[in-house]
Design a protein around this motif. Structure first.
Motif, PDB file in Angstrom:
ATOM      1  N   THR A 274       0.907   3.966  -3.102  1.00 23.57           N
ATOM      2  CA  THR A 274       0.419   5.233  -2.854  1.00 23.57           C
ATOM      3  C   THR A 274       1.558   6.175  -3.268  1.00 23.57           C
ATOM      4  O   THR A 274       1.376   7.113  -3.729  1.00 23.57           O
TER       5      THR A 274
ATOM      6  N   ALA B 230     -10.046  -3.734  -9.618  1.00 19.41           N
ATOM      7  CA  ALA B 230     -10.097  -4.275  -8.406  1.00 19.41           C
ATOM      8  C   ALA B 230     -11.576  -4.944  -7.908  1.00 19.41           C
ATOM      9  O   ALA B 230     -11.504  -5.893  -7.340  1.00 19.41           O
ATOM     10  N   ARG B 231     -12.550  -4.000  -7.978  1.00 17.40           N
ATOM     11  CA  ARG B 231     -13.810  -4.554  -7.778  1.00 17.40           C
ATOM     12  C   ARG B 231     -14.323  -5.531  -8.502  1.00 17.40           C
ATOM     13  O   ARG B 231     -14.837  -6.785  -7.900  1.00 17.40           O
TER      14      ARG B 231
ATOM     15  N   THR C 270       1.053  -1.227  -0.067  1.00 15.72           N
ATOM     16  CA  THR C 270       0.097  -0.028  -0.059  1.00 15.72           C
ATOM     17  C   THR C 270       0.915   1.192   0.044  1.00 15.72           C
ATOM     18  O   THR C 270       0.677   2.187  -0.687  1.00 15.72           O
TER      19      THR C 270
ATOM     20  N   TRP D 155      -9.503   0.932  -9.969  1.00 17.02           N
ATOM     21  CA  TRP D 155     -10.743   0.641  -8.988  1.00 17.02           C
ATOM     22  C   TRP D 155     -11.716  -0.221  -9.497  1.00 17.02           C
ATOM     23  O   TRP D 155     -12.118  -1.352  -8.724  1.00 17.02           O
TER      24      TRP D 155
ATOM     25  N   LEU E 147      -6.886   5.678 -12.570  1.00 17.94           N
ATOM     26  CA  LEU E 147      -7.369   5.498 -11.206  1.00 17.94           C
ATOM     27  C   LEU E 147      -8.808   4.709 -11.197  1.00 17.94           C
ATOM     28  O   LEU E 147      -8.981   3.941 -10.512  1.00 17.94           O
ATOM     29  N   ILE E 148      -9.511   5.196 -11.977  1.00 23.77           N
ATOM     30  CA  ILE E 148     -10.987   4.862 -11.960  1.00 23.77           C
ATOM     31  C   ILE E 148     -10.738   3.334 -12.608  1.00 23.77           C
ATOM     32  O   ILE E 148     -11.435   2.472 -11.923  1.00 23.77           O
TER      33      ILE E 148
END
Length: 319
Positions: free
Chosen positions: A11, A176-177, A7, A173, A169-170
């Motif tokens: 980041t 990942a979902r 992480t 995400w 980034l979208i």
């Protein structure tokens, strides 16, 4: 502990990428936006390929075709006087969807080497189609006199870079979902044994086809940004060499991981450009170096941050 480290590293990388426009503004160096924007675009495309290669076990050697479709949508519509940026993006997505459905449907009838060769054949087919389009530059490519129109932001490198980072980034995400959902569970299961998935009453083909089309759409978005970033499109963008480069990025970064493609794209492009500064014979060094890294780091660069227990079950699609 290992998750905290991953992480922290992820980041840190994203903060660095987000700080690039600030550095470019302070240093009055717009080139740095183009340079790191190229890394972001390839990272976005690598995330798309990783969805089918890393989580679905589909080794496609034709995904550069979708990068080219996204880029040429911008080039062709702009040359025809249709400049709306939203129109460019919509047409790129719709065109890619229309093409990816039959290509995926045919390719997914096969497995292994046959799948690789069919995806390669389709990519080469479209490569030569665009080479033959003399009115749109042919094999020399097409310089864009007008980029996608977004009002006062048109052609603004800061806006293009920031939009590309937000898109990345979208997508990160969403993937990942998706991987953690039932869809992702079935997709990962088909990577190991599609017959068993079918045997328990779940047809694997719709899942695999949906993943293939989604990955193609992500690559088309990457191509859309590449065209606006460089102001130039070329059939070379959809050559098999670019597809192979994407595959290396996924393998180098960590196949079947969420953040691995970003690490792989950044790692490969930075190493490549670093070697270009050191020697004109950089391909002779890059090839063996990447081979050694891929063979030595079985889980890729991102896999170095995994604990031993998770490395052992890497084949299960760890992220």
């Amino acid at each position: 502990m290992a998750r905290d480290l991953r992480t922290f590293v992820a980041t840190s990388i994203l903060i660095f990428l987000a700080a690039v426009p600030l550095y470019a503004w302070l240093a009055d160096d717009v080139y740095v936006l183009t340079y790191f924007g190229r890394i972001l675009a390839f990272a976005l495309a690598a995330i798309g390929l990783n969805l089918v290669l890393g989580f679905g076990g589909m080794a496609s050697l034709g995904h550069a075709m979708y990068i080219g479709l996204g880029a040429y949508t911008v080039g062709i519509l702009s040359s025809l006087g249709l400049l709306s940026g939203w129109l460019h993006l919509s047409v790129a997505l719709v065109t890619t969807f229309i093409i990816a459905i039959p290509v995926g449907w045919v390719a997914l009838r096969t497995r292994g080497m046959a799948f690789i060769m069919i995806t390669l054949a389709f990519a080469q087919l479209f490569f030569y189609v665009f080479v033959s389009l003399r009115q749109f530059g042919g094999d020399e490519g097409l310089s864009l006199t007008q980029l996608s129109d977004f009002g006062v932001l048109t052609g603004n490198k800061y806006a293009v870079y920031t939009s590309l980072l937000v898109a990345l980034l979208i997508t990160l995400w969403l993937v990942a979902r998706l991987v953690d959902s039932r869809f992702g569970l079935v997709l990962r299961a088909t990577r190991f044994n599609a017959r068993r998935v079918n045997a328990v009453g779940t047809s694997s083909q719709p899942y695999r086809l949906a993943a293939y089309v989604l990955s193609a759409e992500i690559c088309a978005v990457a191509g859309y940004f590449m065209a606006n970033l460089n102001g130039f499109v070329s059939p070379a963008m959809m050559s098999w060499l670019v597809s192979a480069e994407l595959m290396v990025m996924v393998l180098l970064g960590g196949m079947g991981t969420i953040f691995g493609p970003i690490a792989g794209a950044a790692g490969l492009l930075l190493i490549e450009d670093g070697l270009k500064l050191m020697t004109e014979h950089w391909p002779l060094v890059l090839g063996p170096l990447v081979l050694l890294m891929v063979l030595g780091l079985r889980q890729g660069l991102w896999g170095m941050l995994l604990p031993e227990r998770e490395k052992a079950r890497q084949s299960g699609g760890q992220h």
